[in-house]
Design a protein around this motif. Structure first.
Motif, mmCIF file in Angstrom:
data_model
loop_
_atom_site.group_PDB
_atom_site.id
_atom_site.type_symbol
_atom_site.label_atom_id
_atom_site.label_comp_id
_atom_site.label_asym_id
_atom_site.label_seq_id
_atom_site.Cartn_x
_atom_site.Cartn_y
_atom_site.Cartn_z
ATOM 1 N N TYR A 213 0.825 -1.206 0.000
ATOM 2 C CA TYR A 213 0.000 0.000 0.000
ATOM 3 C C TYR A 213 0.863 1.261 0.000
ATOM 4 C CZ TYR A 213 -3.996 2.984 0.920
ATOM 5 O OH TYR A 213 -4.972 3.951 0.810
ATOM 6 N N ALA A 214 1.992 1.218 0.727
ATOM 7 C CA ALA A 214 2.901 2.368 0.730
ATOM 8 C C ALA A 214 3.412 2.650 -0.681
ATOM 9 C CB ALA A 214 4.065 2.112 1.681
ATOM 10 N N TRP A 215 3.692 1.574 -1.439
ATOM 11 C CA TRP A 215 4.209 1.780 -2.793
ATOM 12 C C TRP A 215 3.114 2.245 -3.745
ATOM 13 C CZ3 TRP A 215 3.645 -0.431 -7.747
ATOM 14 C CH2 TRP A 215 4.625 -0.046 -8.659
ATOM 15 N N TYR A 216 1.966 1.611 -3.711
ATOM 16 C CA TYR A 216 0.883 1.958 -4.644
ATOM 17 C C TYR A 216 0.351 3.367 -4.416
ATOM 18 C CZ TYR A 216 0.433 -2.697 -6.696
ATOM 19 O OH TYR A 216 0.656 -3.865 -7.390
ATOM 20 N N THR A 217 0.399 3.871 -3.197
ATOM 21 C CA THR A 217 -0.072 5.231 -2.940
ATOM 22 C C THR A 217 0.985 6.290 -3.241
ATOM 23 O OG1 THR A 217 0.540 4.995 -0.600
ATOM 24 C CG2 THR A 217 -1.754 4.531 -1.188
ATOM 25 N N GLY B 277 4.276 4.476 -7.605
ATOM 26 C CA GLY B 277 3.349 3.357 -7.717
ATOM 27 C C GLY B 277 2.033 3.714 -8.355
ATOM 28 N N GLY B 278 1.878 4.972 -8.764
ATOM 29 C CA GLY B 278 0.658 5.371 -9.446
ATOM 30 C C GLY B 278 -0.277 6.218 -8.605
ATOM 31 N N GLY C 19 -5.310 4.901 -4.452
ATOM 32 C CA GLY C 19 -5.830 4.791 -3.098
ATOM 33 C C GLY C 19 -6.433 3.447 -2.781
ATOM 34 N N ALA C 20 -6.713 2.663 -3.824
ATOM 35 C CA ALA C 20 -7.307 1.343 -3.631
ATOM 36 C C ALA C 20 -6.830 0.438 -4.757
ATOM 37 C CB ALA C 20 -8.824 1.425 -3.627
ATOM 38 N N VAL C 21 -6.334 -0.746 -4.382
ATOM 39 C CA VAL C 21 -5.786 -1.681 -5.377
ATOM 40 C C VAL C 21 -6.111 -3.105 -4.958
ATOM 41 C CG1 VAL C 21 -3.887 -0.156 -6.052
ATOM 42 C CG2 VAL C 21 -3.570 -1.785 -4.185
ATOM 43 N N MET C 22 -5.851 -4.031 -5.877
ATOM 44 C CA MET C 22 -5.955 -5.450 -5.551
ATOM 45 C C MET C 22 -4.566 -5.976 -5.224
ATOM 46 S SD MET C 22 -9.125 -6.300 -5.688
ATOM 47 C CE MET C 22 -8.942 -8.092 -5.576
ATOM 48 N N LEU C 23 -4.480 -6.699 -4.126
ATOM 49 C CA LEU C 23 -3.241 -7.392 -3.750
ATOM 50 C C LEU C 23 -3.580 -8.873 -3.725
ATOM 51 C CD1 LEU C 23 -0.281 -7.164 -2.832
ATOM 52 C CD2 LEU C 23 -1.106 -7.077 -0.475
ATOM 53 N N GLY C 24 -3.246 -9.555 -4.804
ATOM 54 C CA GLY C 24 -3.700 -10.932 -4.940
ATOM 55 C C GLY C 24 -5.214 -10.954 -5.037
ATOM 56 N N ASP C 25 -5.854 -11.674 -4.153
ATOM 57 C CA ASP C 25 -7.317 -11.729 -4.134
ATOM 58 C C ASP C 25 -7.931 -10.711 -3.181
ATOM 59 O OD1 ASP C 25 -7.323 -13.849 -5.941
ATOM 60 O OD2 ASP C 25 -7.221 -15.358 -4.336
ATOM 61 N N THR D 42 7.080 -8.012 -3.285
ATOM 62 C CA THR D 42 7.980 -7.381 -4.271
ATOM 63 C C THR D 42 7.172 -6.533 -5.230
ATOM 64 O OG1 THR D 42 7.823 -9.351 -5.688
ATOM 65 C CG2 THR D 42 9.676 -9.255 -4.136
ATOM 66 N N ARG D 43 7.749 -5.448 -5.648
ATOM 67 C CA ARG D 43 7.054 -4.540 -6.564
ATOM 68 C C ARG D 43 6.820 -5.217 -7.917
ATOM 69 N NH1 ARG D 43 10.526 1.068 -5.787
ATOM 70 N NH2 ARG D 43 10.179 1.265 -3.516
ATOM 71 N N PRO D 44 5.708 -4.884 -8.560
ATOM 72 C CA PRO D 44 5.471 -5.463 -9.890
ATOM 73 C C PRO D 44 6.471 -4.941 -10.914
ATOM 74 C CG PRO D 44 3.835 -3.797 -9.362
ATOM 75 C CD PRO D 44 4.611 -4.015 -8.116
ATOM 76 N N GLU D 45 6.769 -5.754 -11.885
ATOM 77 C CA GLU D 45 7.666 -5.337 -12.950
ATOM 78 C C GLU D 45 7.010 -4.240 -13.784
ATOM 79 O OE1 GLU D 45 10.734 -6.255 -13.510
ATOM 80 O OE2 GLU D 45 10.771 -7.719 -11.859
#
Length: 325
Positions: free
Chosen positions: A273-277, A281-282, A285-291, A321-324
């Protein structure tokens, strides 16, 4: 009114298992040093007969000054203010070993004035002896109906307050509850008879930045029953439970710690969440992490589990790990 500045107390102390140790039994003090409880409290109250209380004070001072307690939380339970012993309990033990005490436990608290009185007395001793003023915390034990009614005022009576502790035996007697098993469910009630009590303690504790500690379970050799009672308060969010026997320590530590898989997942949610926000990371504010759908609320939930795991000494076995790109 508190004599010490307001701070959030006790948040950094692990209290998954709080071991009761009678002040009148030095052999048990020696044994307690080698046990894996997070906290011990040397007791001057119910476990000590009236004729033994004076010697118990000196036993406790000797044990505290001897040291060897490692990183355990060191607490002394004094007698309650309705007795003739409280003042001398505090004067003797804190006056001689105050710099070796993390907190004083005050039992059977009924009004905020009783907490304020202990705060004032501790401050006087700290000033006289040259101890850090305000360094000794207070654990408030709730054991009767009046104390529960006055709980909000009691919890905020002193900035020294670190924990709210449920005292089941006396509270059961105060309510005329039909049971002779400390912490046991009374026959005939189809639900958890203590749910309201536990939730009230927990709500007031969390509203004031305090820890919530569940009280003892009297059938010390019935570990499955102890575990069942412990799971109830742990599931609600309590920080720990009293243990009366070494055999209860391991189960309490385990139940109040997250499972390894749960801890790893919580840390991964925090990292992801720290990376995606972040802008990189873009700024999402809301993402999918796996399921799992994660957002700010998910981060708060994960932070609780991660903090419990770190406090329990868990180490990560899996890392996000961060996505490629």
């Amino acid at each position: 009114m508190s004599t010490t500045p307001h701070t959030t107390r006790g948040a950094g102390r692990s209290r998954r298992s709080c071991l009761a140790v009678p002040g009148s039994n030095p052999k048990m003090h020696a044994k307690a040093r080698g046990l894996d409880a997070d906290q011990f409290f040397l007791d001057l109250e119910d476990s000590v007969a009236p004729a033994a209380k004076e010697q118990a004070r000196h036993n406790i001072v000797a044990s505290l000054l001897e040291g060897g307690w490692g990183d355990k939380v060191r607490v002394v339970r004094v007698n309650d203010w309705t007795t003739q012993w409280t003042y001398q309990d505090v004067m003797t033990v804190v006056g001689a070993a105050g710099d070796q005490i993390d907190a004083i436990m005050l039992p059977k608290v009924q009004t905020p004035g009783q907490v304020e009185a202990l705060d004032l007395l501790l401050t006087q001793i700290e000033m006289e002896k040259g101890f850090d003023v305000g360094a000794i915390g207070i654990e408030v034990q709730l054991e009767n109906a009046l104390g529960m009614v006055n709980l909000e005022a009691i919890a905020t009576a002193s900035a020294r307050v670190e924990t709210l502790v449920y005292g089941p035996a006396d509270l059961m007697a105060s309510l005329n509850m039909k049971s002779l098993i400390v912490g046991g469910q009374p026959k005939g009630y189809p639900a958890d008879a203590y749910h309201y009590i536990l939730m009230r303690i927990l709500m007031v504790a969390r509203a004031n930045g305090l820890q919530a500690i569940d009280g003892p379970f009297g059938l010390i050799r019935d570990i499955p029953a102890f575990e069942e009672a412990t799971w109830r308060s742990a599931a609600l969010g309590f920080d720990g439970k009293w243990v009366l026997h070494p055999g209860q320590i391991g189960p309490a530590n385990s139940i109040f710690s997250p499972a390894q898989e749960e801890y790893d997942k919580a840390e991964n949610i925090l990292d992801a969440y720290a990376w995606y926000t972040s802008p990189e990371g873009g700024a999402l504010g809301a993402v999918m992490l796996g399921d799992d759908f994660i957002d700010e609320a998910s981060r708060k939930m994960a932070a609780v589990i991660a903090a419990k795991g770190r406090s329990a000494g868990l180490k990560r076995t899996a890392a996000w790990t961060r996505p490629e790109p």
